[in-house]
Design a protein around this motif. Structure first.
Motif, PDB file in Angstrom:
ATOM      1  N   LEU A   9       0.841  -1.191   0.000  1.00 59.69           N
ATOM      2  CA  LEU A   9       0.000   0.000   0.000  1.00 59.69           C
ATOM      3  C   LEU A   9       0.880   1.247   0.000  1.00 59.69           C
ATOM      4  N   ASP A  34       1.959   5.266   0.326  1.00 60.24           N
ATOM      5  CA  ASP A  34       1.674   6.282   1.339  1.00 60.24           C
ATOM      6  C   ASP A  34       0.436   7.091   0.972  1.00 60.24           C
ATOM      7  N   ARG A  79      -2.593   4.937   1.717  1.00 54.02           N
ATOM      8  CA  ARG A  79      -2.718   4.858   3.178  1.00 54.02           C
ATOM      9  C   ARG A  79      -3.328   6.147   3.732  1.00 54.02           C
ATOM     10  N   SER A  80      -2.887   7.281   3.207  1.00 56.64           N
ATOM     11  CA  SER A  80      -3.432   8.570   3.619  1.00 56.64           C
ATOM     12  C   SER A  80      -4.909   8.685   3.246  1.00 56.64           C
ATOM     13  N   GLN A 102      -6.970   6.847   5.696  1.00 57.08           N
ATOM     14  CA  GLN A 102      -7.083   7.606   6.935  1.00 57.08           C
ATOM     15  C   GLN A 102      -8.090   8.741   6.788  1.00 57.08           C
ATOM     16  N   ASP A 153      -9.008   3.445   7.904  1.00 61.96           N
ATOM     17  CA  ASP A 153      -7.723   2.851   8.254  1.00 61.96           C
ATOM     18  C   ASP A 153      -7.871   1.850   9.398  1.00 61.96           C
ATOM     19  N   LEU A 157      -6.460  -1.597   8.028  1.00 63.21           N
ATOM     20  CA  LEU A 157      -5.025  -1.708   8.302  1.00 63.21           C
ATOM     21  C   LEU A 157      -4.796  -2.427   9.617  1.00 63.21           C
TER      22      LEU A 157
END
Length: 127
Positions: A107, A109, A112-113, A116, A121, A125
């Motif tokens: 994944l 960044d 991932r952001s 979030q 997340d 995650l």
């Protein structure tokens, strides 16, 4: 480039179009294969939008009935619509109820952001 030993289900070919789903793989592609330990690998790549949600759902249903752990490979994924993230959340919950797991791998960044920002997340995650 995706591993050649993976069996495509979304779309039927990673290098062309498919009549099964009517989608151009420049927009979306997916594949399912099996790792040596029996874990199913769902490969998503390109831009996965709300227009692809039905296809992501179909893939999720196929892997859910297999009764195996699932790795979702995000290495070749550029963008994901929140609708598709939600399909993966539902799949993760189904698998958890069956004692199996779903894990996102490779994944970026940026993705991932995005997870979030969407507040997903905690759902997707393992961290």
């Amino acid at each position: 480039m995706p591993n050649a030993d993976r069996v495509d289900i979304l779309p039927d070919s990673l290098d062309g179009t498919t009549e099964r789903h009517g989608m151009d793989t420049d927009e979306y592609g997916g594949a399912v294969g099996c790792e040596a330990d029996g874990t199913l690998c769902l490969l998503l790549h390109g831009t996965v939008t709300a227009q692809c949600a039905a296809d992501v759902h179909a893939a999720a249903c196929e892997v859910a009935v297999a009764g195996a752990d699932v790795d979702v490979c995000c290495e070749f994924l550029d963008r994901v619509d929140v609708t598709c993230w939600q399909v993966l959340v539902a799949l993760r919950r189904i698998l958890a109820d069956r004692g199996k797991r779903l894990r996102l791998t490779d994944l970026s960044d940026d993705l991932r952001s995005h997870l979030q920002t969407c507040g997903l997340d905690r759902e997707l995650l393992d961290e």
